[in-house]
Scaffold this motif. Sequence first.
Motif, PDB file in Angstrom:
ATOM      1  N   CYS A   1      69.762  21.722 -46.600  1.00 43.55           N
ATOM      2  CA  CYS A   1      70.255  20.374 -46.897  1.00 43.55           C
ATOM      3  C   CYS A   1      70.143  20.150 -48.405  1.00 43.55           C
ATOM      4  CB  CYS A   1      69.450  19.317 -46.144  1.00 43.55           C
ATOM      5  SG  CYS A   1      69.965  17.613 -46.485  1.00 43.55           S
ATOM      6  N   THR A   2      71.284  19.926 -49.040  1.00 43.17           N
ATOM      7  CA  THR A   2      71.305  19.709 -50.480  1.00 43.17           C
ATOM      8  C   THR A   2      71.843  18.317 -50.778  1.00 43.17           C
ATOM      9  OG1 THR A   2      71.714  22.065 -50.862  1.00 43.17           O
ATOM     10  CG2 THR A   2      72.136  20.565 -52.699  1.00 43.17           C
ATOM     11  N   GLY A   3      71.106  17.565 -51.548  1.00 45.90           N
ATOM     12  CA  GLY A   3      71.533  16.234 -51.924  1.00 45.90           C
ATOM     13  C   GLY A   3      72.505  16.275 -53.087  1.00 45.90           C
ATOM     14  N   LEU A   4      73.516  15.433 -53.014  1.00 47.74           N
ATOM     15  CA  LEU A   4      74.444  15.235 -54.123  1.00 47.74           C
ATOM     16  C   LEU A   4      74.342  13.764 -54.494  1.00 47.74           C
ATOM     17  CD1 LEU A   4      76.647  16.400 -55.965  1.00 47.74           C
ATOM     18  CD2 LEU A   4      78.327  15.770 -54.219  1.00 47.74           C
ATOM     19  N   PHE A   5      73.565  13.481 -55.529  1.00 49.60           N
ATOM     20  CA  PHE A   5      73.241  12.107 -55.884  1.00 49.60           C
ATOM     21  C   PHE A   5      74.019  11.662 -57.121  1.00 49.60           C
ATOM     22  CE2 PHE A   5      68.696  13.017 -54.175  1.00 49.60           C
ATOM     23  CZ  PHE A   5      69.162  12.937 -52.876  1.00 49.60           C
ATOM     24  N   GLY A   6      74.195  10.366 -57.216  1.00 44.94           N
ATOM     25  CA  GLY A   6      74.865   9.797 -58.383  1.00 44.94           C
ATOM     26  C   GLY A   6      75.340   8.395 -58.056  1.00 44.94           C
ATOM     27  N   HIS A   7      75.545   7.603 -59.088  1.00 43.35           N
ATOM     28  CA  HIS A   7      76.020   6.235 -58.889  1.00 43.35           C
ATOM     29  C   HIS A   7      77.464   6.246 -58.396  1.00 43.35           C
ATOM     30  CE1 HIS A   7      78.362   6.755 -62.543  1.00 43.35           C
ATOM     31  NE2 HIS A   7      77.264   7.177 -63.151  1.00 43.35           N
ATOM     32  N   ASN A   8      77.968   5.094 -57.981  1.00 44.76           N
ATOM     33  CA  ASN A   8      79.368   4.990 -57.595  1.00 44.76           C
ATOM     34  C   ASN A   8      80.243   5.377 -58.783  1.00 44.76           C
ATOM     35  OD1 ASN A   8      78.798   4.054 -55.014  1.00 44.76           O
ATOM     36  ND2 ASN A   8      78.717   1.927 -55.663  1.00 44.76           N
TER      37      ASN A   8
ATOM     38  N   THR B   1      82.714  11.827 -54.321  1.00 45.72           N
ATOM     39  CA  THR B   1      83.796  11.850 -53.333  1.00 45.72           C
ATOM     40  C   THR B   1      84.928  12.765 -53.778  1.00 45.72           C
ATOM     41  OG1 THR B   1      83.239   9.621 -52.577  1.00 45.72           O
ATOM     42  CG2 THR B   1      85.441  10.428 -52.057  1.00 45.72           C
ATOM     43  N   THR B   2      85.219  12.792 -55.067  1.00 44.69           N
ATOM     44  CA  THR B   2      86.244  13.710 -55.579  1.00 44.69           C
ATOM     45  C   THR B   2      85.856  15.152 -55.293  1.00 44.69           C
ATOM     46  OG1 THR B   2      86.926  12.181 -57.327  1.00 44.69           O
ATOM     47  CG2 THR B   2      87.420  14.516 -57.660  1.00 44.69           C
ATOM     48  N   LEU B   3      84.579  15.489 -55.476  1.00 42.14           N
ATOM     49  CA  LEU B   3      84.113  16.845 -55.196  1.00 42.14           C
ATOM     50  C   LEU B   3      84.271  17.169 -53.707  1.00 42.14           C
ATOM     51  CD1 LEU B   3      82.851  19.465 -56.113  1.00 42.14           C
ATOM     52  CD2 LEU B   3      80.597  18.398 -55.928  1.00 42.14           C
TER      53      LEU B   3
ATOM     54  N   ILE C   1      79.090  17.409 -44.035  1.00 42.83           N
ATOM     55  CA  ILE C   1      79.100  16.585 -45.243  1.00 42.83           C
ATOM     56  C   ILE C   1      78.908  15.125 -44.836  1.00 42.83           C
ATOM     57  CG2 ILE C   1      80.411  15.841 -47.260  1.00 42.83           C
ATOM     58  CD1 ILE C   1      81.907  18.483 -47.154  1.00 42.83           C
ATOM     59  N   LEU C   2      77.853  14.514 -45.349  1.00 42.55           N
ATOM     60  CA  LEU C   2      77.516  13.136 -45.025  1.00 42.55           C
ATOM     61  C   LEU C   2      77.628  12.291 -46.293  1.00 42.55           C
ATOM     62  CD1 LEU C   2      74.310  13.900 -42.912  1.00 42.55           C
ATOM     63  CD2 LEU C   2      76.632  13.520 -42.052  1.00 42.55           C
ATOM     64  N   ASP C   3      78.568  11.344 -46.290  1.00 40.62           N
ATOM     65  CA  ASP C   3      78.810  10.504 -47.464  1.00 40.62           C
ATOM     66  C   ASP C   3      78.218   9.123 -47.202  1.00 40.62           C
ATOM     67  OD1 ASP C   3      79.680   9.546 -49.862  1.00 40.62           O
ATOM     68  OD2 ASP C   3      81.811   9.947 -49.525  1.00 40.62           O
ATOM     69  N   GLU C   4      77.129   8.795 -47.886  1.00 37.89           N
ATOM     70  CA  GLU C   4      76.408   7.526 -47.725  1.00 37.89           C
ATOM     71  C   GLU C   4      76.066   7.238 -46.254  1.00 37.89           C
ATOM     72  OE1 GLU C   4      75.253   6.215 -50.235  1.00 37.89           O
ATOM     73  OE2 GLU C   4      76.539   6.812 -51.899  1.00 37.89           O
ATOM     74  N   PRO C   5      75.355   8.145 -45.581  1.00 37.84           N
ATOM     75  CA  PRO C   5      75.081   7.967 -44.147  1.00 37.84           C
ATOM     76  C   PRO C   5      74.178   6.788 -43.820  1.00 37.84           C
ATOM     77  CG  PRO C   5      73.804   9.793 -45.019  1.00 37.84           C
ATOM     78  CD  PRO C   5      74.768   9.399 -46.101  1.00 37.84           C
ATOM     79  N   PHE C   6      73.376   6.296 -44.791  1.00 37.82           N
ATOM     80  CA  PHE C   6      72.432   5.210 -44.521  1.00 37.82           C
ATOM     81  C   PHE C   6      73.019   3.822 -44.787  1.00 37.82           C
ATOM     82  CE2 PHE C   6      69.895   8.959 -45.597  1.00 37.82           C
ATOM     83  CZ  PHE C   6      69.100   9.043 -44.463  1.00 37.82           C
ATOM     84  N   SER C   7      74.215   3.776 -45.306  1.00 41.56           N
ATOM     85  CA  SER C   7      74.827   2.499 -45.658  1.00 41.56           C
ATOM     86  C   SER C   7      75.038   1.630 -44.419  1.00 41.56           C
ATOM     87  CB  SER C   7      76.173   2.741 -46.352  1.00 41.56           C
ATOM     88  OG  SER C   7      76.837   1.536 -46.614  1.00 41.56           O
TER      89      SER C   7
ATOM     90  N   LEU D   1      74.416  16.126 -48.519  1.00 38.08           N
ATOM     91  CA  LEU D   1      74.086  14.710 -48.337  1.00 38.08           C
ATOM     92  C   LEU D   1      74.426  13.959 -49.620  1.00 38.08           C
ATOM     93  CD1 LEU D   1      72.840  12.357 -46.822  1.00 38.08           C
ATOM     94  CD2 LEU D   1      70.582  13.224 -47.393  1.00 38.08           C
ATOM     95  N   CYS D   2      75.508  13.195 -49.573  1.00 35.16           N
ATOM     96  CA  CYS D   2      75.977  12.458 -50.756  1.00 35.16           C
ATOM     97  C   CYS D   2      75.468  11.024 -50.683  1.00 35.16           C
ATOM     98  CB  CYS D   2      77.500  12.435 -50.802  1.00 35.16           C
ATOM     99  SG  CYS D   2      78.254  14.052 -50.745  1.00 35.16           S
TER     100      CYS D   2
END
Length: 318
Positions: free
Chosen positions: A38-45, A50-52, A159-165, A191-192
């Motif tokens: 599991c690798t996190g892909l972190f960053g602000h909006n 999402t482009t990646l 691929i999980l994009d903001e799963p906790f939102s 995990l984005c």
Amino acid sequence: MTESLKVNGITKIYAADVFKRKLVILDDLSIEFPLKKCTGLFGHNGAGKTTLIRLIFGISRPNRGNITIADSDISALNRRKIGYMPEVDKTASTLTPREIITSHCMLFALDDIENRTKNILEKVGLLASWNKKSSSLSKGMGRRLAFAQATVHEPDFLILDEPFSGLDPLGRADMHNWITEQKAKQTTVILCSHELRESYSLCDEFNILNKGKLVYSTLDSGKHFKLPAPLFAITIADVSEEEFQNLQAEANLPNPLLLRHHSDDNHLWAQFDSYESAYQWLRFLTQKDLRVKMFGDDGQDNQQVEMLKFFKLGEQSA
């Protein structure tokens, strides 16, 4: 050597306006995601996460660079082995959870569709709502449905994009456990998120993007430093220390690192050194109908503060 999905010198440029001025979304980006971790892909909006993702899926093509998986071009990846939970729920509003999951199973030519549908919806807590139109579901229920759709076909790559939102504390705890289960199956998870606290403890590795550039990575010795270990806390309403100890003995629950009673509002704060210990308490307390005021990473943790320094570094170097 661990096999990885590798992004190699990717640049992605869009036309920013009618004058065809250029907007650089990803800037000569090289980044790595080890398989079966599991690798996190972190960053602000707007950091480029999402482009990646769109490039990995082949929805969009880079202006320069390429993406490989286990040293083969990304086009060799069987897209049927990918599960994707988008940031925004995009399920058909007129369909029910049952219809959405059933259709997904049919699309992937899965067997035993009825039982698969029931099992996954029961797992995410939507079995009682499986015949409601998805437009009537709350934001949290929609996120649960999106996770069910992303995983019902048992993908190798998730691929999980903001799963906790949009999830409440119990929903966030459930999501944490479901992602942990995927890790146990050796699913490759990206995990984005821009929610560092919720995601940090799940990741084996992580990368931070800022304005399309990699500014921190646990996989790059030049962009890596050791972060303090995460701590987790629960705040419980109307429970004394003595009552807490009685509850602990009743269910043989883990000991907290620290326990503090706030007499002014009659709340009890307990801190733990692992997510699993805190989660055991959360589950037990909700079963007892006791009111949990807060659950999650300890608000005094240093991980987020330290990681945000790299966000500022990215702004300076962009």
